[in-house]
Design a protein around this motif. Structure first.
Motif, PDB file in Angstrom:
ATOM      1  N   VAL A 163       6.960   3.353  -2.910  1.00 36.45           N
ATOM      2  CA  VAL A 163       7.843   4.703  -2.706  1.00 36.45           C
ATOM      3  C   VAL A 163       8.395   4.280  -1.451  1.00 36.45           C
ATOM      4  CG1 VAL A 163       7.644   6.813  -2.281  1.00 36.45           C
ATOM      5  CG2 VAL A 163       6.240   5.735  -4.049  1.00 36.45           C
ATOM      6  N   ALA A 164       9.868   4.406  -1.400  1.00 40.07           N
ATOM      7  CA  ALA A 164      10.501   4.106   0.043  1.00 40.07           C
ATOM      8  C   ALA A 164      10.056   5.075   1.055  1.00 40.07           C
ATOM      9  CB  ALA A 164      12.058   3.938  -0.171  1.00 40.07           C
ATOM     10  N   GLY A 165       9.798   4.777   2.226  1.00 37.33           N
ATOM     11  CA  GLY A 165       9.755   5.675   3.346  1.00 37.33           C
ATOM     12  C   GLY A 165       8.366   6.069   3.741  1.00 37.33           C
ATOM     13  N   GLN A 166       7.585   5.784   2.577  1.00 40.26           N
ATOM     14  CA  GLN A 166       5.980   6.358   2.920  1.00 40.26           C
ATOM     15  C   GLN A 166       5.339   5.729   3.923  1.00 40.26           C
ATOM     16  OE1 GLN A 166       3.747   6.230  -0.725  1.00 40.26           O
ATOM     17  NE2 GLN A 166       3.216   8.484  -0.373  1.00 40.26           N
ATOM     18  N   GLN A 167       4.484   6.320   4.576  1.00 39.00           N
ATOM     19  CA  GLN A 167       3.947   5.714   5.761  1.00 39.00           C
ATOM     20  C   GLN A 167       2.448   5.243   5.418  1.00 39.00           C
ATOM     21  OE1 GLN A 167       5.074   5.107   8.985  1.00 39.00           O
ATOM     22  NE2 GLN A 167       6.844   5.606   7.675  1.00 39.00           N
ATOM     23  N   PRO A 168       1.962   4.018   6.137  1.00 39.76           N
ATOM     24  CA  PRO A 168       0.722   3.639   5.562  1.00 39.76           C
ATOM     25  C   PRO A 168      -0.406   4.343   5.318  1.00 39.76           C
ATOM     26  CG  PRO A 168       1.652   2.285   7.609  1.00 39.76           C
ATOM     27  CD  PRO A 168       2.269   3.540   7.447  1.00 39.76           C
ATOM     28  N   VAL A 169      -0.626   5.407   5.790  1.00 39.75           N
ATOM     29  CA  VAL A 169      -1.994   6.151   5.716  1.00 39.75           C
ATOM     30  C   VAL A 169      -1.715   6.851   4.315  1.00 39.75           C
ATOM     31  CG1 VAL A 169      -3.339   8.268   6.275  1.00 39.75           C
ATOM     32  CG2 VAL A 169      -2.890   6.458   7.847  1.00 39.75           C
ATOM     33  N   ASP A 170      -0.542   7.317   4.091  1.00 32.93           N
ATOM     34  CA  ASP A 170      -0.065   8.099   2.782  1.00 32.93           C
ATOM     35  C   ASP A 170      -0.166   6.927   1.810  1.00 32.93           C
ATOM     36  OD1 ASP A 170       0.073  10.449   4.186  1.00 32.93           O
ATOM     37  OD2 ASP A 170       2.219   9.914   4.676  1.00 32.93           O
ATOM     38  N   ILE A 171       0.181   5.793   1.990  1.00 30.34           N
ATOM     39  CA  ILE A 171       0.279   4.873   0.854  1.00 30.34           C
ATOM     40  C   ILE A 171      -0.993   4.508   0.442  1.00 30.34           C
ATOM     41  CG2 ILE A 171       0.932   2.414   0.152  1.00 30.34           C
ATOM     42  CD1 ILE A 171       3.218   2.514   1.944  1.00 30.34           C
ATOM     43  N   ALA A 172      -2.046   4.519   1.523  1.00 25.57           N
ATOM     44  CA  ALA A 172      -3.389   4.344   1.164  1.00 25.57           C
ATOM     45  C   ALA A 172      -4.097   5.335   0.522  1.00 25.57           C
ATOM     46  CB  ALA A 172      -4.279   4.192   2.436  1.00 25.57           C
ATOM     47  N   LYS A 173      -3.655   6.593   0.734  1.00 26.43           N
ATOM     48  CA  LYS A 173      -4.110   7.705   0.025  1.00 26.43           C
ATOM     49  C   LYS A 173      -3.786   7.566  -1.587  1.00 26.43           C
ATOM     50  CE  LYS A 173      -4.689  11.057   3.800  1.00 26.43           C
ATOM     51  NZ  LYS A 173      -3.931  12.096   4.382  1.00 26.43           N
ATOM     52  N   ARG A 174      -2.365   7.394  -1.682  1.00 26.89           N
ATOM     53  CA  ARG A 174      -1.820   7.185  -3.146  1.00 26.89           C
ATOM     54  C   ARG A 174      -2.512   6.184  -3.865  1.00 26.89           C
ATOM     55  NH1 ARG A 174       3.110   4.676  -4.890  1.00 26.89           N
ATOM     56  NH2 ARG A 174       3.654   4.125  -2.701  1.00 26.89           N
ATOM     57  N   ALA A 175      -2.588   4.889  -3.155  1.00 30.50           N
ATOM     58  CA  ALA A 175      -3.357   3.693  -3.825  1.00 30.50           C
ATOM     59  C   ALA A 175      -4.759   4.190  -4.271  1.00 30.50           C
ATOM     60  CB  ALA A 175      -3.358   2.448  -2.825  1.00 30.50           C
ATOM     61  N   LEU A 176      -5.609   4.685  -3.436  1.00 34.85           N
ATOM     62  CA  LEU A 176      -6.812   5.155  -3.734  1.00 34.85           C
ATOM     63  C   LEU A 176      -6.898   6.196  -5.099  1.00 34.85           C
ATOM     64  CD1 LEU A 176      -9.169   4.600  -1.769  1.00 34.85           C
ATOM     65  CD2 LEU A 176      -9.359   6.970  -0.977  1.00 34.85           C
ATOM     66  N   GLN A 177      -5.747   6.925  -5.295  1.00 38.86           N
ATOM     67  CA  GLN A 177      -5.980   8.175  -6.174  1.00 38.86           C
ATOM     68  C   GLN A 177      -5.524   7.279  -7.438  1.00 38.86           C
ATOM     69  OE1 GLN A 177      -2.909  11.076  -5.761  1.00 38.86           O
ATOM     70  NE2 GLN A 177      -4.388  12.495  -6.529  1.00 38.86           N
ATOM     71  N   ALA A 178      -4.505   6.309  -7.459  1.00 39.58           N
ATOM     72  CA  ALA A 178      -4.188   5.695  -8.458  1.00 39.58           C
ATOM     73  C   ALA A 178      -5.189   4.866  -8.933  1.00 39.58           C
ATOM     74  CB  ALA A 178      -2.987   4.831  -8.350  1.00 39.58           C
ATOM     75  N   ALA A 179      -5.926   4.098  -8.041  1.00 38.40           N
ATOM     76  CA  ALA A 179      -7.134   3.206  -8.344  1.00 38.40           C
ATOM     77  C   ALA A 179      -8.098   3.984  -9.318  1.00 38.40           C
ATOM     78  CB  ALA A 179      -7.875   2.427  -7.188  1.00 38.40           C
ATOM     79  N   LYS A 180      -8.319   5.120  -8.510  1.00 37.34           N
ATOM     80  CA  LYS A 180      -9.565   5.984  -9.369  1.00 37.34           C
ATOM     81  C   LYS A 180      -9.235   6.722 -10.496  1.00 37.34           C
ATOM     82  CE  LYS A 180     -11.810   7.750  -5.140  1.00 37.34           C
ATOM     83  NZ  LYS A 180     -11.714   9.100  -4.068  1.00 37.34           N
ATOM     84  N   LEU A 181      -7.857   6.940 -10.700  1.00 39.07           N
ATOM     85  CA  LEU A 181      -7.499   7.759 -11.859  1.00 39.07           C
ATOM     86  C   LEU A 181      -7.277   6.654 -13.108  1.00 39.07           C
ATOM     87  CD1 LEU A 181      -4.451  10.127 -10.839  1.00 39.07           C
ATOM     88  CD2 LEU A 181      -6.734  10.820 -11.991  1.00 39.07           C
ATOM     89  N   GLN A 182      -6.884   5.243 -12.805  1.00 34.71           N
ATOM     90  CA  GLN A 182      -6.499   4.661 -13.552  1.00 34.71           C
ATOM     91  C   GLN A 182      -7.671   3.310 -13.850  1.00 34.71           C
ATOM     92  OE1 GLN A 182      -2.641   2.769 -12.503  1.00 34.71           O
ATOM     93  NE2 GLN A 182      -1.867   4.922 -11.870  1.00 34.71           N
TER      94      GLN A 182
END
Ligand code: GDP
Length: 296
Positions: A163-182
């Motif tokens: 996702v263009a423009g997203q900062q590292p901490v937000d990417i980490a949060k999104r990754a964590l959520q995706a990993a849990k959900l999927q």
């Protein structure tokens, strides 16, 4: 070409064949050779000093066994002390936890961090039968996120959509959520590298670690950079709770000295060594093998 350390130690003791115990002056003469060999193998000076003191203490006064020469006996003492200092056995990753296990990769740019992330993900997928997701948090280097995605395709490992423009901490949060959900077993976070250790990098890394609470924080260092690698390791280990080290470019002509220094500086095990540019160029760290390489 230098003689190997084993040959040189045997040389020092040639004239002693048949004597009863290793005397202090003979051992000191041998340890001078050990000292030179370790410095040639790129081991940091304080580590050399500590090692030589320890090995001297172990060797002095030992009875020479009937079956070996004094030189061979000292070679064995030095070998055993090297293996002990390198950390006896291979240590695998701590990923058997309630999923997702999180592995955070840190290190300087060019150390081989992104390649190593994909290598470990591939290994976990193929050998560990884990479902792995990788995410690049490197928003500084152009195309870093795309590089990880390309490696993911090569390794048949999923990567988090960019996702263009997203900062590292937000990417980490999104990754964590995706990993849990999927339902991923392991999430690998490839953090940004910089050309030099700087505080902004360290702060960003600490913030990511705070959000992700990783099982593993692996420092990736280039074995060919010798003393620099030691300084990098010491800076990183002061700032984040490292759980292990990966030493890359061990397929090059590094003598293995960096391994000995790494263990000493970070107090953490070397978990893997990188042995090539390809994605299967990763091996579990084998202390015996590295000791053999240092001894020559
Ligand atoms: P990063 O900036 O730390 O993410 O580094 P990269 O992963 O992009 O690696 C930089 C270069 O080093 C690439 O050309 C890799 O193929 C290469 N590389 C990484 N690990 C190894 C290794 O163990 N051996 C060799 N020979 N090359 C490696």
């Amino acid at each position: 070409m230098f003689d190997s350390l084993s040959d040189r130690l045997n040389g020092v003791f040639d004239r002693l064949r048949g004597r009863g115990a290793l005397s202090e002056s003979d051992v000191r003469a041998a340890m001078r050779e050990v000292r030179i060999a370790l410095l040639e193998a790129d081991v940091a000076l304080p580590v050399v000093r500590e090692f030589v003191d320890k090995a001297t203490e172990q060797a002095v006064g030992q009875q020479v066994l009937r079956s070996v020469t004094p030189g061979q006996q000292v070679v064995k003492i030095v070998n055993d002390a090297l293996v002990e200092m390198l950390g006896s056995d291979a240590v695998d990753l701590n990923v058997d936890v309630t999923p997702p296990a999180i592995i955070m990769m840190v290190g300087l740019q060019g150390s081989g961090k992104t390649t190593t992330t994909a290598k470990i993900a591939k290994r976990l997928t193929e050998k560990g039968r884990k479902k792995v997701l990788m995410a690049s948090l490197d928003v500084n280097r152009p195309a870093a996120q795309e590089q990880l995605a390309t490696l993911g395709t090569q390794a048949s490992v999923a990567t988090l959509p960019i996702v263009a423009g997203q900062q590292p901490v937000d990417i980490a949060k999104r990754a964590l959520q995706a990993a849990k959900l999927q339902g991923y077993d392991v999430l690998m976070l490839d953090t940004a590298g910089r050309l030099h250790v700087d505080q902004a990098l360290m702060d960003e890394m600490k913030a990511v670690a705070g959000v992700a609470d990783p099982e593993e924080i692996l420092l990736v260092v280039d074995a060919l950079t010798g003393q620099d690698a030691v300084n990098v390791a010491s800076s990183f280990s002061e700032q984040v709770p490292l759980t292990g080290v990966v030493l890359t470019r061990m397929d090059g002509d590094a003598r293995g000295g960096a391994a000995l220094s790494m263990r000493h500086v970070t107090g953490k095990p070397i978990k893997f060594v990188g042995t090539g540019e390809k994605l299967d160029g990763l091996e579990l760290f084998q202390p015996q093998r590295v000791a053999g390489r240092i001894l020559g």
